[in-house]
Design a protein around this motif. Structure first.
Motif, PDB file in Angstrom:
ATOM      1  N   GLU A 134       0.843  -1.197   0.000  1.00  0.00           N
ATOM      2  CA  GLU A 134       0.000   0.000   0.000  1.00  0.00           C
ATOM      3  C   GLU A 134       0.882   1.253   0.000  1.00  0.00           C
ATOM      4  OE1 GLU A 134      -3.345   2.145   2.918  1.00  0.00           O
ATOM      5  OE2 GLU A 134      -2.285   0.338   3.550  1.00  0.00           O
ATOM      6  N   LEU A 135       0.667   2.148  -0.949  1.00  0.00           N
ATOM      7  CA  LEU A 135       1.435   3.387  -1.032  1.00  0.00           C
ATOM      8  C   LEU A 135       0.987   4.320   0.088  1.00  0.00           C
ATOM      9  CD1 LEU A 135       3.502   5.089  -2.607  1.00  0.00           C
ATOM     10  CD2 LEU A 135       1.605   5.939  -4.017  1.00  0.00           C
ATOM     11  N   ILE A 136       1.947   4.699   0.961  1.00  0.00           N
ATOM     12  CA  ILE A 136       1.598   5.535   2.109  1.00  0.00           C
ATOM     13  C   ILE A 136       2.229   6.919   2.050  1.00  0.00           C
ATOM     14  CG2 ILE A 136       1.191   3.556   3.630  1.00  0.00           C
ATOM     15  CD1 ILE A 136       4.000   3.976   4.784  1.00  0.00           C
ATOM     16  N   TYR A 137       3.329   7.054   1.280  1.00  0.00           N
ATOM     17  CA  TYR A 137       4.001   8.359   1.222  1.00  0.00           C
ATOM     18  C   TYR A 137       4.738   8.468  -0.109  1.00  0.00           C
ATOM     19  CZ  TYR A 137       6.404  12.508   3.041  1.00  0.00           C
ATOM     20  OH  TYR A 137       6.854  13.798   3.237  1.00  0.00           O
ATOM     21  N   GLU A 138       4.766   9.704  -0.643  1.00  0.00           N
ATOM     22  CA  GLU A 138       5.429   9.910  -1.929  1.00  0.00           C
ATOM     23  C   GLU A 138       6.054  11.297  -1.982  1.00  0.00           C
ATOM     24  OE1 GLU A 138       3.959   8.870  -6.292  1.00  0.00           O
ATOM     25  OE2 GLU A 138       3.168  10.829  -5.639  1.00  0.00           O
ATOM     26  N   TYR A 139       7.231  11.352  -2.606  1.00  0.00           N
ATOM     27  CA  TYR A 139       7.840  12.635  -2.943  1.00  0.00           C
ATOM     28  C   TYR A 139       8.026  12.692  -4.448  1.00  0.00           C
ATOM     29  CZ  TYR A 139      11.142  16.393  -3.651  1.00  0.00           C
ATOM     30  OH  TYR A 139      11.739  17.540  -4.107  1.00  0.00           O
ATOM     31  N   ARG A 140       7.372  13.653  -5.074  1.00  0.00           N
ATOM     32  CA  ARG A 140       7.487  13.889  -6.509  1.00  0.00           C
ATOM     33  C   ARG A 140       7.458  15.404  -6.714  1.00  0.00           C
ATOM     34  NH1 ARG A 140       6.231  10.140 -10.719  1.00  0.00           N
ATOM     35  NH2 ARG A 140       5.290   8.823  -9.088  1.00  0.00           N
ATOM     36  N   LYS A 141       8.599  16.026  -6.384  1.00  0.00           N
ATOM     37  CA  LYS A 141       8.752  17.481  -6.329  1.00  0.00           C
ATOM     38  C   LYS A 141       8.042  18.096  -5.129  1.00  0.00           C
ATOM     39  CE  LYS A 141       9.555  18.239 -11.265  1.00  0.00           C
ATOM     40  NZ  LYS A 141       9.148  18.979 -12.483  1.00  0.00           N
ATOM     41  N   VAL A 142       6.984  17.461  -4.656  1.00  0.00           N
ATOM     42  CA  VAL A 142       6.294  17.875  -3.433  1.00  0.00           C
ATOM     43  C   VAL A 142       6.040  16.625  -2.589  1.00  0.00           C
ATOM     44  CG1 VAL A 142       5.191  19.916  -4.429  1.00  0.00           C
ATOM     45  CG2 VAL A 142       4.044  17.703  -4.552  1.00  0.00           C
TER      46      VAL A 142
END
Length: 216
Positions: free
Chosen positions: A73-81
């Protein structure tokens, strides 16, 4: 334990500046913490170092948690923000990485027993070269175990055992010294008493003969 985790550490530059005039950070492989105490904050360390020629790149970071069903399960992401996804961790995830995007760790605040499990950190980099834009991906696994109370550190246990052994040894040594001194003093007193008894047992006329003659 995580696989291939690397810690981003600064080099102490005092001597290097004098010798080469340059000081830069260095990445060092270190194991990651895999045990947390309930109610505390836990840093999930994920570090992906870049080589000197790879400094120009755009980075995407994804954090996954494997649920009971076995799904990531995706819980956190950094993609420029930075973006936190709705999950059991909502409001408890905090970025704890570096500006150069080599350390992409996050904190889990106020961990619970249910937070135990497998976490995955995926790092994708697209390098900006003149001829082509290659992609680099890396993945780190963290098997986290949350306990109710902190276990006693092995080193502190050994130190405590050695302290008690030393205390017992010193106590025994002190007792032996006391007994030795007591016997020595007692023997000296017995010798003095025997000499005094022998002297008193000598007849008075013999005592006078024992006197040293005085020469005129």
């Amino acid at each position: 334990m995580t696989e291939g985790n690397i810690l981003h550490l600064p080099i102490f530059c005092a001597d290097l500046i004098e010798s080469v005039g340059v000081c830069s950070p260095v990445c060092v492989e270190v194991p990651s913490e895999t045990e947390a105490v309930q109610g505390t904050d836990m840093k999930l360390r994920c570090i992906s170092c870049m080589k000197r020629e790879e400094v120009s790149a755009s980075t995407v970071v994804e954090w996954f948690y494997k649920t009971e069903s076995g799904k990531d399960e995706l819980i956190y992401e950094y993609r420029k923000v930075h973006h936190e996804f709705p999950s059991r961790f909502s409001g408890r995830l905090q970025w704890n990485g570096s500006k150069d995007m080599q350390d992409v760790s996050i904190n889990v605040l106020n961990v619970t027993l249910n937070d135990s499990g497998i976490y995955t950190c995926n790092v994708t980099r697209e390098f900006d070269f003149e001829i082509h834009r290659p992609l680099f991906t890396s993945s780190r696994l963290i098997r986290l175990t949350v306990v109710e109370k902190a276990g006693e550190d092995f080193t502190s246990v050994i130190s405590e055992i050695m302290m008690y052994i030393l205390l017992v040894f010193l106590t025994l040594w002190l007792l032996i010294e006391m007994v030795y001194c007591y016997r020595k003093v007692s023997k000296a007193e017995e010798t003095v008493q025997e000499n005094a008894t022998d002297y008193l047992a000598i007849p008075s006329e013999n005592k006078e003969n024992c006197a040293v003659p005085v020469e005129e």
